[in-house]
Design an enzyme around this catalytic site. Structure first.
Site, PDB file in Angstrom:
ATOM      1  N   ILE A 107      -1.176 -11.173   8.857  1.00 51.14           N
ATOM      2  CA  ILE A 107      -0.321 -12.041   8.601  1.00 51.14           C
ATOM      3  C   ILE A 107      -0.561 -13.794   9.089  1.00 51.14           C
ATOM      4  O   ILE A 107      -0.336 -14.717   8.390  1.00 51.14           O
ATOM      5  CB  ILE A 107       1.139 -11.647   9.094  1.00 51.14           C
ATOM      6  N   LEU A 138      -9.236 -11.320  19.372  1.00 50.39           N
ATOM      7  CA  LEU A 138     -10.066 -10.638  18.376  1.00 50.39           C
ATOM      8  C   LEU A 138      -9.889  -8.938  18.589  1.00 50.39           C
ATOM      9  O   LEU A 138     -10.817  -8.273  18.015  1.00 50.39           O
ATOM     10  CB  LEU A 138     -11.611 -11.107  18.015  1.00 50.39           C
ATOM     11  N   ASN A 147      -8.011  -7.237  17.248  1.00 51.15           N
ATOM     12  CA  ASN A 147      -7.923  -6.399  15.835  1.00 51.15           C
ATOM     13  C   ASN A 147      -8.078  -7.473  14.624  1.00 51.15           C
ATOM     14  O   ASN A 147      -7.409  -7.354  13.452  1.00 51.15           O
ATOM     15  CB  ASN A 147      -6.511  -5.922  15.716  1.00 51.15           C
ATOM     16  N   SER A 148      -9.114  -8.231  14.845  1.00 47.33           N
ATOM     17  CA  SER A 148      -9.561  -8.907  13.613  1.00 47.33           C
ATOM     18  C   SER A 148     -11.078  -9.428  13.864  1.00 47.33           C
ATOM     19  O   SER A 148     -11.811  -9.140  15.103  1.00 47.33           O
ATOM     20  CB  SER A 148      -8.745 -10.474  13.773  1.00 47.33           C
ATOM     21  N   SER A 169      10.374  -7.389  13.720  1.00 49.16           N
ATOM     22  CA  SER A 169      10.141  -6.029  12.595  1.00 49.16           C
ATOM     23  C   SER A 169      11.448  -5.694  12.254  1.00 49.16           C
ATOM     24  O   SER A 169      12.436  -5.419  13.198  1.00 49.16           O
ATOM     25  CB  SER A 169       8.883  -5.249  13.142  1.00 49.16           C
ATOM     26  N   TYR A 182       6.891   0.539  20.305  1.00 49.31           N
ATOM     27  CA  TYR A 182       6.741  -0.571  19.438  1.00 49.31           C
ATOM     28  C   TYR A 182       7.864  -1.302  19.016  1.00 49.31           C
ATOM     29  O   TYR A 182       8.034  -2.597  19.432  1.00 49.31           O
ATOM     30  CB  TYR A 182       5.640  -0.219  18.212  1.00 49.31           C
ATOM     31  N   LYS A 216       9.541  -5.071  20.487  1.00 52.39           N
ATOM     32  CA  LYS A 216       9.957  -5.975  19.693  1.00 52.39           C
ATOM     33  C   LYS A 216      11.592  -6.565  19.930  1.00 52.39           C
ATOM     34  O   LYS A 216      11.833  -7.757  20.158  1.00 52.39           O
ATOM     35  CB  LYS A 216       9.855  -5.829  18.223  1.00 52.39           C
ATOM     36  N   PHE A 235       9.988  -7.044   6.831  1.00 52.48           N
ATOM     37  CA  PHE A 235       9.821  -5.831   6.212  1.00 52.48           C
ATOM     38  C   PHE A 235       8.420  -5.227   6.122  1.00 52.48           C
ATOM     39  O   PHE A 235       7.852  -5.190   6.954  1.00 52.48           O
ATOM     40  CB  PHE A 235      10.870  -5.484   5.086  1.00 52.48           C
ATOM     41  N   LEU A 237       0.815   2.526   3.696  1.00 55.09           N
ATOM     42  CA  LEU A 237       0.575   2.918   2.222  1.00 55.09           C
ATOM     43  C   LEU A 237      -0.287   2.149   1.641  1.00 55.09           C
ATOM     44  O   LEU A 237      -1.367   2.599   0.942  1.00 55.09           O
ATOM     45  CB  LEU A 237       1.663   2.941   1.726  1.00 55.09           C
TER      46      LEU A 237
HETATM   47  P1  NAD Z   1      -2.768  -8.022  13.241  1.00 58.67           P
HETATM   48  O1  NAD Z   1      -3.380  -6.790  14.156  1.00 58.67           O
HETATM   49  O2  NAD Z   1      -3.610  -7.964  11.697  1.00 58.67           O
HETATM   50  O3  NAD Z   1      -2.929  -9.435  13.787  1.00 58.67           O
HETATM   51  C1  NAD Z   1      -2.340  -9.525  15.182  1.00 58.67           C
HETATM   52  C2  NAD Z   1      -3.563 -10.416  15.755  1.00 58.67           C
HETATM   53  O4  NAD Z   1      -3.096 -10.499  17.177  1.00 58.67           O
HETATM   54  C3  NAD Z   1      -5.005  -9.983  16.029  1.00 58.67           C
HETATM   55  O5  NAD Z   1      -6.158 -10.662  15.230  1.00 58.67           O
HETATM   56  C4  NAD Z   1      -5.119  -9.474  17.105  1.00 58.67           C
HETATM   57  O6  NAD Z   1      -6.654  -9.628  17.416  1.00 58.67           O
HETATM   58  C5  NAD Z   1      -4.340 -10.593  17.890  1.00 58.67           C
HETATM   59  N1  NAD Z   1      -3.863 -10.062  19.205  1.00 58.67           N
HETATM   60  C6  NAD Z   1      -3.302  -9.139  19.712  1.00 58.67           C
HETATM   61  N2  NAD Z   1      -2.925  -8.991  20.993  1.00 58.67           N
HETATM   62  C7  NAD Z   1      -3.595 -10.162  21.551  1.00 58.67           C
HETATM   63  C8  NAD Z   1      -3.364 -10.907  22.607  1.00 58.67           C
HETATM   64  N3  NAD Z   1      -2.839 -10.108  23.727  1.00 58.67           N
HETATM   65  N4  NAD Z   1      -3.954 -11.916  22.668  1.00 58.67           N
HETATM   66  C9  NAD Z   1      -4.492 -12.703  21.715  1.00 58.67           C
HETATM   67  N5  NAD Z   1      -4.441 -11.848  20.337  1.00 58.67           N
HETATM   68  C10 NAD Z   1      -4.026 -10.655  20.350  1.00 58.67           C
HETATM   69  O7  NAD Z   1      -1.372  -7.687  12.826  1.00 58.67           O
HETATM   70  P2  NAD Z   1      -0.371  -8.181  11.564  1.00 58.67           P
HETATM   71  O8  NAD Z   1       0.063  -7.334  10.505  1.00 58.67           O
HETATM   72  O9  NAD Z   1      -0.966  -9.684  11.157  1.00 58.67           O
HETATM   73  O10 NAD Z   1       1.025  -8.380  12.517  1.00 58.67           O
HETATM   74  C11 NAD Z   1       1.270  -9.592  13.345  1.00 58.67           C
HETATM   75  C12 NAD Z   1       2.630  -9.686  13.989  1.00 58.67           C
HETATM   76  O11 NAD Z   1       3.371  -9.491  13.101  1.00 58.67           O
HETATM   77  C13 NAD Z   1       2.432  -8.494  15.081  1.00 58.67           C
HETATM   78  O12 NAD Z   1       3.294  -9.097  16.090  1.00 58.67           O
HETATM   79  C14 NAD Z   1       3.039  -7.224  14.281  1.00 58.67           C
HETATM   80  O13 NAD Z   1       3.956  -6.381  15.454  1.00 58.67           O
HETATM   81  C15 NAD Z   1       4.203  -8.108  13.394  1.00 58.67           C
HETATM   82  N6  NAD Z   1       4.518  -7.103  12.225  1.00 58.67           N
HETATM   83  C16 NAD Z   1       3.671  -6.837  11.498  1.00 58.67           C
HETATM   84  C17 NAD Z   1       4.117  -5.955  10.475  1.00 58.67           C
HETATM   85  C18 NAD Z   1       3.261  -5.473   9.625  1.00 58.67           C
HETATM   86  O14 NAD Z   1       3.395  -4.515   8.963  1.00 58.67           O
HETATM   87  N7  NAD Z   1       1.971  -5.953   9.484  1.00 58.67           N
HETATM   88  C19 NAD Z   1       5.408  -5.736  10.478  1.00 58.67           C
HETATM   89  C20 NAD Z   1       6.150  -6.378  11.234  1.00 58.67           C
HETATM   90  C21 NAD Z   1       5.965  -6.949  12.407  1.00 58.67           C
HETATM   91  C1  UD1 Z   2       5.431   1.346   9.300  1.00 58.16           C
HETATM   92  C2  UD1 Z   2       5.693   1.379  10.503  1.00 58.16           C
HETATM   93  C3  UD1 Z   2       6.931   0.376  10.989  1.00 58.16           C
HETATM   94  C4  UD1 Z   2       6.306  -1.052  10.394  1.00 58.16           C
HETATM   95  C5  UD1 Z   2       5.794  -0.876   8.979  1.00 58.16           C
HETATM   96  C6  UD1 Z   2       5.363  -2.489   8.596  1.00 58.16           C
HETATM   97  C7  UD1 Z   2       5.750   3.763  11.218  1.00 58.16           C
HETATM   98  C8  UD1 Z   2       6.397   5.135  11.576  1.00 58.16           C
HETATM   99  N1  UD1 Z   2       6.470   2.740  10.996  1.00 58.16           N
HETATM  100  O1  UD1 Z   2       6.653   1.844   8.389  1.00 58.16           O
HETATM  101  O2  UD1 Z   2       7.030   0.221  12.239  1.00 58.16           O
HETATM  102  O3  UD1 Z   2       7.163  -1.808  10.588  1.00 58.16           O
HETATM  103  O4  UD1 Z   2       4.767   0.265   8.639  1.00 58.16           O
HETATM  104  O5  UD1 Z   2       4.487  -2.179   7.482  1.00 58.16           O
HETATM  105  O6  UD1 Z   2       4.409   3.896  11.101  1.00 58.16           O
HETATM  106  N2  UD1 Z   2       3.080   6.971   2.952  1.00 58.16           N
HETATM  107  C9  UD1 Z   2       2.598   7.747   2.425  1.00 58.16           C
HETATM  108  N3  UD1 Z   2       1.176   8.117   2.368  1.00 58.16           N
HETATM  109  C10 UD1 Z   2       0.502   7.302   3.395  1.00 58.16           C
HETATM  110  C11 UD1 Z   2       1.155   6.499   4.042  1.00 58.16           C
HETATM  111  C12 UD1 Z   2       2.460   6.042   3.742  1.00 58.16           C
HETATM  112  O7  UD1 Z   2       3.147   8.519   1.424  1.00 58.16           O
HETATM  113  O8  UD1 Z   2      -0.508   7.734   3.660  1.00 58.16           O
HETATM  114  C13 UD1 Z   2       4.694   6.405   2.692  1.00 58.16           C
HETATM  115  C14 UD1 Z   2       5.471   6.609   4.047  1.00 58.16           C
HETATM  116  O9  UD1 Z   2       6.109   7.918   4.144  1.00 58.16           O
HETATM  117  C15 UD1 Z   2       6.511   5.675   3.696  1.00 58.16           C
HETATM  118  C16 UD1 Z   2       5.774   4.475   2.752  1.00 58.16           C
HETATM  119  O10 UD1 Z   2       4.569   5.277   2.321  1.00 58.16           O
HETATM  120  O11 UD1 Z   2       7.472   6.190   2.707  1.00 58.16           O
HETATM  121  C17 UD1 Z   2       5.425   3.417   3.318  1.00 58.16           C
HETATM  122  O12 UD1 Z   2       4.804   3.875   4.529  1.00 58.16           O
HETATM  123  P1  UD1 Z   2       4.107   2.541   5.612  1.00 58.16           P
HETATM  124  O13 UD1 Z   2       3.108   1.616   5.062  1.00 58.16           O
HETATM  125  O14 UD1 Z   2       3.436   3.615   6.767  1.00 58.16           O
HETATM  126  O15 UD1 Z   2       5.469   1.705   6.065  1.00 58.16           O
HETATM  127  P2  UD1 Z   2       6.746   2.192   6.988  1.00 58.16           P
HETATM  128  O16 UD1 Z   2       6.969   3.556   7.048  1.00 58.16           O
HETATM  129  O17 UD1 Z   2       7.796   1.318   6.359  1.00 58.16           O
END
Ligand code: NAD
Ligand code: UD1
Length: 338
Positions: free
Chosen positions: A14, A35, A37-38, A126, A150, A154, A179, A201
């Site tokens: 993101i 880095l 997770n990147s 989140s 987790y 948050k 979301f 997913l």
């Molecule tokens: P991501 O893992 O791709 O990005 C997180 C970045 O933070 C990575 O580049 C990682 O290397 C870096 N990082 C982690 N810990 C660090 C630290 N201590 N110091 C410096 N860098 C650090 O994840 P994302 O999907 O881009 O998510 C970004 C944020 O959004 C996170 O806080 C995550 O919890 C939140 N979020 C993500 C989702 C999702 O589904 N992707 C949903 C809700 C909230």
């Molecule tokens: C997950 C995280 C949630 C996070 C969100 C962000 C868990 C329990 N929750 O939720 O904390 O904020 O991602 O994107 O991990 N599914 C399948 N097959 C798969 C993978 C997923 O059927 O291989 C289904 C799941 O059951 C769900 C939907 O796809 O119904 C979405 O799943 P997923 O992408 O993991 O997201 P969340 O469950 O919403």
């Protein structure tokens, strides 16, 4: 005057897309990322999209001395704080790692901001803070009952930032509850590349479509939803990125703390995602029905009306667009940035 924005975790999924949105709105993003997770090759991709390579500081948000140095060496108008860990299962197995990175890391950052007099902060929260909601759409004042470490990490940061805001005038804070972010930049140059087997997913669907995995397992088709599969509010990552720019502008113009859902307000089932991805890719997607995934919520989606009214923003890219853009990224980069 050009505004520099410190983007923690800006090399991630993101964060990198938000750097694009910041640059196109005239801000200058500076990335701090450990880095963990990147991949640093994202920086060259950002140059290709935006025309300039963002300044990159490799380091950890928990490193007090580094943060003090960053804020004394450079001037920032604001901070967007993405850095953190996000795998729900890992947080159950190793909660201390999650509280250390997500909670302690946010405290170190906020302290360094306070010391430097930088008071505008956008925080990645989140929808997971709601846990299993009583009903959908979910408004921001719905009960918060996160079901895992987790989600609790948050919520703890949200509460601490509320306390900070109440304690000291001048803070401008946006707590953004995402979301389900999916998709990729329309160039196909940046996107999401999870390490190992994807939990979520959309990355799993992408890997099946490109032939890296045999089939998708759908986690249950006996939920009380229209087709029995789980329903979520998928939001295009570029809509989310633009939401951050809107939240930043709002924070700069209003001395307040806002808590906002960033979602579309529309739910899509797993089968609807599969069908949209088949349309986008022109491939059929093998799947099987498996058991429910422990801890899964059957269905939830956002009430995004407060974010729409507050930010004059809304997620407008369709599920088809999310799949088209994910597929473009996946096809061009089957091994991520490698
Ligand atoms: P991501 O893992 O791709 O990005 C997180 C970045 O933070 C990575 O580049 C990682 O290397 C870096 N990082 C982690 N810990 C660090 C630290 N201590 N110091 C410096 N860098 C650090 O994840 P994302 O999907 O881009 O998510 C970004 C944020 O959004 C996170 O806080 C995550 O919890 C939140 N979020 C993500 C989702 C999702 O589904 N992707 C949903 C809700 C909230
Ligand atoms: C997950 C995280 C949630 C996070 C969100 C962000 C868990 C329990 N929750 O939720 O904390 O904020 O991602 O994107 O991990 N599914 C399948 N097959 C798969 C993978 C997923 O059927 O291989 C289904 C799941 O059951 C769900 C939907 O796809 O119904 C979405 O799943 P997923 O992408 O993991 O997201 P969340 O469950 O919403």
């Amino acid at each position: 005057m050009t505004q520099r924005v410190l983007v923690t975790g800006g090399a991630g999924f993101i964060g990198s897309h938000t750097c694009v949105a910041l640059a196109s709105a005239g801000y200058v993003p500076v990335i701090l990322d450990n880095l963990g997770n990147s991949d640093p090759r994202v920086l060259e991709r950002l140059r290709q999209i935006t025309g300039s390579t963002p300044k990159f500081i490799e380091g950890d948000v928990r490193d007090r001395a580094l943060l003090a140095r960053i804020f004394s060496d450079e001037s920032f108008s604001s901070v967007i704080h993405f850095a953190g860990l996000k795998a729900v299962g890992d947080s159950v197995a190793d909660p201390l790692a999650y509280y250390d990175n997500n909670v302690h890391g946010s405290f170190v950052l906020a302290s360094a901001m306070r010391d430097a007099g930088v008071n505008t902060l956008i925080f990645s929260s989140s929808a997971t803070v709601y846990g299993e909601p009583e009903s959908s759409p979910i408004p921001e004042d719905a009960p918060r009952r996160p079901a895992n470490p987790y989600g609790r990490s948050k919520l703890m940061v949200e509460e601490a930032l509320n306390d900070l805001y109440r304690s000291q005038p001048g803070w401008r804070i946006a707590l953004l509850r995402y979301f389900n972010p999916v998709g990729a930049h329309e160039s196909g140059l940046i996107g999401e590349h999870p390490q190992g087997k994807p939990n979520n997913l959309m990355p799993f669907v992408c890997q099946v479509a490109v032939g890296q995995r045999d089939r998708l397992q759908i986690h249950g088709n006996d939920y009380a939803t229209a087709d029995g599969t789980g329903v979520r509010d998928y939001i295009h990552v570029m809509d989310l990125a633009e939401g951050h720019v809107a939240a930043l502008k709002h924070a700069q113009n209003h001395g307040e703390l806002v808590t906002l859902n960033l979602g579309t307000g529309k739910g899509a089932s797993v089968l609807e995602v599969v069908q949209a991805f088949e349309r986008a890719s022109g491939r059929s997607l093998p799947y099987e029905i498996g058991p429910r995934r422990p801890g899964d919520v059957p269905a939830y989606w956002a009430d995004p009306s407060l974010a729409q009214a507050t930010l004059a923003w809304q997620g407008h890219r369709s599920l088809d667009q999310m799949c088209v853009d994910s597929w473009r990224w996946q096809q061009a980069n089957p091994r991520g940035y490698g």
